[in-house]
Every structure is written in structure tokens, then in C-alpha cells.
Write a protein that holds these residues in place. Structure first.
Motif, PDB file in Angstrom:
ATOM      1  N   MET A 120       9.349 -10.927  16.290  1.00 59.79           N
ATOM      2  CA  MET A 120       9.207 -10.457  14.931  1.00 59.79           C
ATOM      3  C   MET A 120       7.933 -11.157  13.918  1.00 59.79           C
ATOM      4  N   GLY A 121       7.978 -12.563  14.327  1.00 58.55           N
ATOM      5  CA  GLY A 121       6.800 -13.297  13.726  1.00 58.55           C
ATOM      6  C   GLY A 121       5.668 -13.170  14.583  1.00 58.55           C
ATOM      7  N   LEU A 122       4.543 -12.585  14.217  1.00 57.68           N
ATOM      8  CA  LEU A 122       3.404 -12.754  15.225  1.00 57.68           C
ATOM      9  C   LEU A 122       2.198 -13.012  14.310  1.00 57.68           C
ATOM     10  N   PRO A 123       0.933 -13.406  14.986  1.00 62.94           N
ATOM     11  CA  PRO A 123      -0.108 -14.047  14.334  1.00 62.94           C
ATOM     12  C   PRO A 123      -0.765 -12.810  13.218  1.00 62.94           C
ATOM     13  N   ASP A 124      -0.859 -11.672  13.544  1.00 68.28           N
ATOM     14  CA  ASP A 124      -1.492 -10.736  12.905  1.00 68.28           C
ATOM     15  C   ASP A 124      -0.380  -9.858  11.976  1.00 68.28           C
ATOM     16  N   GLY A 125       0.912  -9.945  11.893  1.00 68.41           N
ATOM     17  CA  GLY A 125       1.758  -9.355  11.120  1.00 68.41           C
ATOM     18  C   GLY A 125       3.064  -9.336  11.768  1.00 68.41           C
ATOM     19  N   HIS A 126       4.030  -8.569  11.220  1.00 65.62           N
ATOM     20  CA  HIS A 126       5.555  -8.521  11.302  1.00 65.62           C
ATOM     21  C   HIS A 126       5.854  -7.652  12.298  1.00 65.62           C
ATOM     22  N   THR A 160      13.839 -13.200  17.646  1.00 67.06           N
ATOM     23  CA  THR A 160      13.493 -13.401  16.319  1.00 67.06           C
ATOM     24  C   THR A 160      14.116 -14.976  16.224  1.00 67.06           C
ATOM     25  N   ALA A 161      13.495 -15.895  15.337  1.00 71.15           N
ATOM     26  CA  ALA A 161      13.945 -17.044  14.880  1.00 71.15           C
ATOM     27  C   ALA A 161      14.732 -16.904  13.497  1.00 71.15           C
ATOM     28  N   GLU A 162      14.586 -15.763  13.131  1.00 71.67           N
ATOM     29  CA  GLU A 162      15.224 -15.528  11.855  1.00 71.67           C
ATOM     30  C   GLU A 162      16.907 -15.170  11.858  1.00 71.67           C
ATOM     31  N   ASP A 163      17.537 -16.121  11.483  1.00 71.55           N
ATOM     32  CA  ASP A 163      18.927 -16.247  11.838  1.00 71.55           C
ATOM     33  C   ASP A 163      19.790 -15.585  10.840  1.00 71.55           C
ATOM     34  N   GLN A 164      19.357 -15.058   9.795  1.00 77.07           N
ATOM     35  CA  GLN A 164      20.044 -14.579   8.652  1.00 77.07           C
ATOM     36  C   GLN A 164      20.793 -13.286   9.065  1.00 77.07           C
ATOM     37  N   ASP A 213      18.903  -3.726  20.021  1.00 74.05           N
ATOM     38  CA  ASP A 213      19.657  -4.918  20.102  1.00 74.05           C
ATOM     39  C   ASP A 213      18.503  -6.060  19.608  1.00 74.05           C
ATOM     40  N   TYR A 214      19.296  -7.155  19.564  1.00 79.54           N
ATOM     41  CA  TYR A 214      18.343  -8.422  18.813  1.00 79.54           C
ATOM     42  C   TYR A 214      19.073  -9.648  19.815  1.00 79.54           C
ATOM     43  N   ILE A 215      18.165 -10.553  19.979  1.00 78.43           N
ATOM     44  CA  ILE A 215      18.546 -11.937  20.381  1.00 78.43           C
ATOM     45  C   ILE A 215      17.755 -13.075  19.540  1.00 78.43           C
ATOM     46  N   VAL A 216      18.469 -13.933  19.303  1.00 80.69           N
ATOM     47  CA  VAL A 216      17.942 -14.894  18.230  1.00 80.69           C
ATOM     48  C   VAL A 216      17.468 -16.078  19.009  1.00 80.69           C
ATOM     49  N   LYS A 217      16.224 -16.906  18.688  1.00 79.85           N
ATOM     50  CA  LYS A 217      15.556 -17.973  19.516  1.00 79.85           C
ATOM     51  C   LYS A 217      16.426 -18.965  18.946  1.00 79.85           C
ATOM     52  N   PRO A 218      16.568 -20.283  19.876  1.00 79.52           N
ATOM     53  CA  PRO A 218      16.017 -20.220  21.113  1.00 79.52           C
ATOM     54  C   PRO A 218      17.335 -19.404  21.914  1.00 79.52           C
ATOM     55  N   TYR A 219      16.774 -18.798  23.152  1.00 83.84           N
ATOM     56  CA  TYR A 219      17.898 -18.037  23.958  1.00 83.84           C
ATOM     57  C   TYR A 219      17.718 -18.269  25.482  1.00 83.84           C
ATOM     58  N   ASP A 220      18.856 -18.162  26.009  1.00 84.26           N
ATOM     59  CA  ASP A 220      18.968 -18.348  27.508  1.00 84.26           C
ATOM     60  C   ASP A 220      18.111 -17.432  28.170  1.00 84.26           C
ATOM     61  N   LEU A 221      17.490 -17.362  29.261  1.00 80.96           N
ATOM     62  CA  LEU A 221      16.808 -16.402  29.733  1.00 80.96           C
ATOM     63  C   LEU A 221      17.593 -15.417  30.710  1.00 80.96           C
ATOM     64  N   ASN A 222      18.842 -16.109  31.352  1.00 76.27           N
ATOM     65  CA  ASN A 222      19.467 -15.039  31.902  1.00 76.27           C
ATOM     66  C   ASN A 222      20.386 -14.254  30.999  1.00 76.27           C
TER      67      ASN A 222
END
Length: 224
Positions: free
Chosen positions: A52-58, A79-83, A97-106
Motif C-alpha cells: 500500500m505505501g509506495l514511493p510514488d503513491g498509494h 500493509t503496515a496499516e493495522d487499523q 485478501d490482506y496480510i499485515v507487515k511484518p508477516y511470515d513468508l510461509n
């Protein structure tokens, strides 16, 4: 699958690309929305892992753009946005779907597989080819005369691609694209080598060579 990773964290992007690649997928990784858009214009992806958080936009901008087109592609946002509200917004915009950072690769690999199954499920899972060849997309297997064949990940990728539309001709470049990431150096005869190996396993008549154009599965098929 052909997977696009959009992630601007160097270490994380490298780790994710390597881990997903171990599953036999062809993986492209870009760090900006601009590069991701260019890749989407050039390649037909099966799955997108979108930060979600990228250098040139969302990343939400790209998510909305994709969902406004006819692309039938699975999207998992990272995303690091945990709200909770941020996650709900992403899902409402069309993420699967979504996964919140930090996450397990498996866990990431498991989530990718789970989301991908939702897209595979509506398709017909089994194609009987020439009466003795069975291609099972759900289980990623090919059988001949009811005997399961031992295919490598690359060989399966080619069979899965050709079986999407039996009789349709796929060029060498299209097969290269399915097999390898955009930045991967490919030998000139790589596709020919894989096709030769496949024919030894599935039978010489299963895959046709259309001179100067590419390859296709013999279109004398029936679906089950």
C-alpha cells in the motif's frame, strides 16, 4: 502462476520473490506504481501482491484502476496499516485478501494459494485430451492412461498455459513470459527443450508445433 510483486522494501521484496519462486511461480518484482503499471500493460498476471505505501503513491490507486478494468486477477494487499478501517477499505476497493507487515513468508505462500483457488474454482478443472491425457489444474497434475506423470514445475507451467485454450497457438515469447520473470535471461532454445521433454512424457501428438507461430495442445479434446 505469473505473479507481480509491488513492494518498495528491498530486503522484503528480495525475500518474497525468492520464497514465492520456490513454489514454481514466475515472479516479477517492481518497487513503484509506475513500473507496476508498465508491467501490467506488457504481461497478463494471475496474481498481484500489492504493497500500500509506495514511493510514488498509494497502492490503493492501482488496486482501484485494476478493478475498473476487465482483468480477472487475484490481488492480495500487504500493509503496515493495522487499523481495521484501512483493511476494510482495501477489501471494499477490490482486494481479495490482506496480510499485515511484518508477516511470515510461509503464511504468505499459504494465503496466496488460498486466494488463487477462488479464481481457479470457477474454471473447469479437468481436461481429457486425446482420450488418454488428463490435465487437473486444481491438483496441478497431468496423467496419461490414468498414470500420473512426473512433471517439473516448468513443464507443468507450460501444460497449464496450453490447456487454457486447447487449439490456441501460444508463441515462444508467451511461453517464455509464463516461465520466467521479466528480468530473467532466457536461452534461445529453452522453450524448445521443455517442449521436447514434455512430448516424451505426454506423447508426441499432444503438443503441435505451428511453424513460425508457436505451439498448441491438440484441439481434439473434450472437457469433463
Amino acid at each position: 502462476m505469473r505473479i507481480l510483486i509491488v513492494e518498495d522494501e528491498q530486503d522484503l521484496g528480495t525475500a518474497v520473490q525468492e520464497r514465492i519462486g520456490l513454489e514454481g511461480h514466475a515472479v516479477d518484482w517492481f518497487m513503484t506504481l509506475e513500473d507496476a503499471r508498465a508491467a501490467l500493460d506488457a504481461v497478463e498476471y494471475d496474481f498481484i501482491l500489492l504493497d500500500m505505501g509506495l514511493p510514488d503513491g498509494h497502492g490503493r490507486e492501482l488496486l482501484r484502476e485494476i478493478r475498473q478494468t476487465s482483468r480477472n486477477v487475484a490481488i492480495l494487499i500487504t500493509t503496515a496499516e493495522d487499523q481495521i478501517s484501512d483493511r476494510i477499505t482495501g477489501l471494499s476497493d477490490g482486494a481479495d485478501d490482506y496480510i499485515v507487515k511484518p508477516y511470515d513468508l510461509n503464511e504468505l505462500v499459504a494465503r496466496i494459494a488460498a486466494v488463487a483457488r477462488r479464481y481457479v474454482a470457477p474454471r473447469k478443472q479437468i481436461i481429457h485430451h486425446l482420450d488418454d491425457l488428463t490435465i487437473d489444474r486444481e491438483n496441478q497434475s497431468v496423467s496419461r492412461n490414468n498414470q500420473r506423470l512426473d512433471l517439473t514445475a516448468r513443464e507443468w507451467t507450460i501444460m497449464e498455459l496450453l490447456s487454457r485454450n486447447p487449439g490456441r497457438i501460444y508463441s515462444r515469447q508467451q511461453i517464455d513470459t509464463a516461465l520466467y520473470a521479466l528480468d530473467h535471461e532466457v536461452d534461445s532454445n529453452t522453450v524448445e527443450v521443455f517442449i521436447s521433454r514434455l512430448r516424451r512424457k505426454v506423447g508426441n501428438t499432444a503438443i503441435r508445433t505451428i511453424r513460425g507461430r508457436g505451439y498448441c495442445l491438440n484441439d481434439k479434446t473434450h472437457n469433463a
